[in-house]
Write a protein that holds these residues in place. Structure first.
Motif, PDB file in Angstrom:
ATOM      1  N   GLY A 192      -0.463   7.803 -18.249  1.00 22.10           N
ATOM      2  CA  GLY A 192       0.714   7.889 -17.399  1.00 22.10           C
ATOM      3  C   GLY A 192       1.375   9.256 -17.375  1.00 22.10           C
ATOM      4  O   GLY A 192       2.465   9.399 -16.795  1.00 22.10           O
ATOM      5  N   TYR A 249       7.905   8.683 -18.474  1.00 28.14           N
ATOM      6  CA  TYR A 249       7.056   7.625 -17.915  1.00 28.14           C
ATOM      7  C   TYR A 249       7.508   6.299 -18.492  1.00 28.14           C
ATOM      8  O   TYR A 249       7.788   6.201 -19.692  1.00 28.14           O
ATOM      9  N   ARG A 265      -7.430   2.971 -17.262  1.00 29.97           N
ATOM     10  CA  ARG A 265      -6.403   3.860 -17.813  1.00 29.97           C
ATOM     11  C   ARG A 265      -6.935   4.624 -19.016  1.00 29.97           C
ATOM     12  O   ARG A 265      -6.612   5.801 -19.218  1.00 29.97           O
TER      13      ARG A 265
END
Length: 459
Positions: free
Chosen positions: A223, A159, A452
């Motif tokens: 992620g 990522y 996130r």
């Protein structure tokens, strides 16, 4: 075995190279063996920093600055206000090193002291460094393992994206969020004392502990590539069903979501102009601090720090001190039998690209908005203890970035409501599956840092 399956195995592994007892023994040892001292001091007395009517800035011209800004927007209602904001245009690196140990993916973490941490030491990624830090502007020691991220091999990348930080506090601040799998790359067998190997299952367990996994770790973990999870618990059923949902079973297809986001980013006027600190309306500047005239928001204060395990052992700096514990919460609800997450498109003055997707409720969006019709107020009621008709999937106190924010912790919560509890949503809200979120997070500046953080808590 594909990478999704490897991630799933690591999520299920509560014991890997080390046990949880090993972790807590290591953590407490690091806390005891290092000396830490953080003292609040007058902002005017912060050494190597220039504090004047215009701004607060470091004598080197590096690190960060604190300016005043005048904000004006017509994003779902005309608003205008002034506030201080941190300007730190350089891009730092937040990165995890991953290796397979005995067939299980392990993540290299470090116990890192930040001056604003409530509990002094929190668990950060393998590398957490601003560009000023890893280029050694401070004249201190080098950042361990930074070379793996500066000279990475493409085949090691799991990522790699530029992602924003708090748009209510930072002006267009982004960091490079990275996960590198170095299983097939030469790597030392021994690691420094402040570092430790954890499985995703162990990280998941620690995410349920208040103020242990720091914000930088959370944003990078969000992620993780798409993965499958088992069906051993109710929570896993909810998440796995949302992870498996394709576009045909989603509230809106991915193509619609891209168009909806682009439309919002292009159709609203957002202005954030710099202005001298002394000219900010509703704020008071003094030798002690910069503070709001009401009991809202935050102050800009000074702190003096001593830390034996940092690249520089002592320094002083300005830091933002929030006055309240705020709520960041996501509602999950089934639509057509498929679990969806409710996000809002939100404007924050420091956003790099204007509008980003925030949680269902983000209380910082109310700091300068006193409209009683703000949907953050109405949706917040679902998270109250008095609203019993919900399943709490996650609820804890988590710290924000300790390098710039002092003792700043917020409540992070994920709840599941019965189908049709919410039957209508405002135009700037959208139901999104976890599968779609995993695709959208591969694009810069779609989800804000609060979203996130919550997505990382769904592993």
């Amino acid at each position: 075995m594909n990478y999704s399956e490897k991630i799933s195995i690591s999520i299920e592994a509560i014991k890997g190279e080390n046990s949880m007892d090993d972790f807590w023994s290591w953590y407490n040892t690091r806390l005891a063996k290092n000396a830490f001292d953080i003292t609040e001091i007058p902002l005017r007395d912060v050494s190597n920093w220039n504090y004047n009517d215009e701004s607060v800035s470091h004598s080197s011209g590096k690190f960060f600055k604190v300016y005043g800004i005048e904000v004006e927007t017509d994003f779902y209602g005309k608003r205008k206000w002034d506030q201080p904001i941190i300007s730190q245009p350089e891009i730092g690196i937040l990165g995890f090193i991953v290796r397979e140990i005995k067939g299980i993916l392990h993540f290299l973490v470090q116990a890192k002291m930040e001056p604003g941490n409530i509990n002094i030491l929190q668990i950060s990624p393998s590398v957490q460094a601003t560009k000023s830090n890893y280029t050694r502007v401070h004249g201190g020691n080098s950042t361990p393992f930074i070379e793996n991220f500066l000279f990475k091999k493409d085949e090691s990348v799991v990522y790699d994206q530029l992602q924003s930080e708090q748009g209510s506090r930072f002006l267009k601040k982004r960091n490079r969020n990275m996960i590198l799998d170095l299983t097939n790359v030469d790597f030392p067998d021994s690691i420094p004392d402040d570092f430790f190997w954890l499985t995703l299952g162990q990280l998941k367990a620690l995410l349920n502990v208040d103020n242990i996994i720091n914000m930088d770790s959370r944003t990078v973990l969000s992620g993780l590539p798409n993965y499958t999870v088992g069906n051993t618990s109710y929570k896993k059923n909810i998440y796995s069903d949302s992870l498996r949902a394709d576009d045909e079973k989603s509230f809106r297809p991915l193509s619609y979501l891209f168009s909806w986001i682009a439309n919002l980013k292009s159709n609203f006027e957002i202005k954030a102009n710099l202005k001298p600190l002394i000219e900010m309306k509703g704020w008071v500047t003094s030798d002690e601090k910069i503070s709001s005239s009401g009991d809202r928001c935050f102050d800009v204060i000074g702190v003096k720090i001593g830390a034996s395990n940092r690249e520089v052992k002592s320094w002083s700096q300005p830091i933002l001190a929030s006055k309240h514990v705020l709520l960041n919460g996501i509602v999950m609800q089934k639509l057509g039998g498929v679990p969806h997450l409710l996000f809002q498109a939100a404007f924050e003055p420091g956003n790099f690209d204007g509008v980003e997707l925030a949680p269902t409720v983000q209380s910082s969006l109310l700091e300068f908005d006193h409209d009683p019709s703000n949907p953050n107020l109405s949706f917040a009621g679902y998270f109250d203890k008095d609203f019993s008709d919900k399943e709490v999937l996650y609820d804890s106190l988590q710290s924000e970035e300790g390098g710039r924010f002092y003792h700043d912790q917020n409540r992070y919560s994920i709840i599941h409501l019965k189908e049709n509890t919410i039957d209508k949503i405002p135009e700037n809200y959208m139901w999104i599956t976890l599968n779609q979120a995993k695709k959208l997070i591969l694009i810069n500046n779609i989800f804000n840092v609060e979203s996130r953080s919550l997505l990382s808590c769904m592993i």
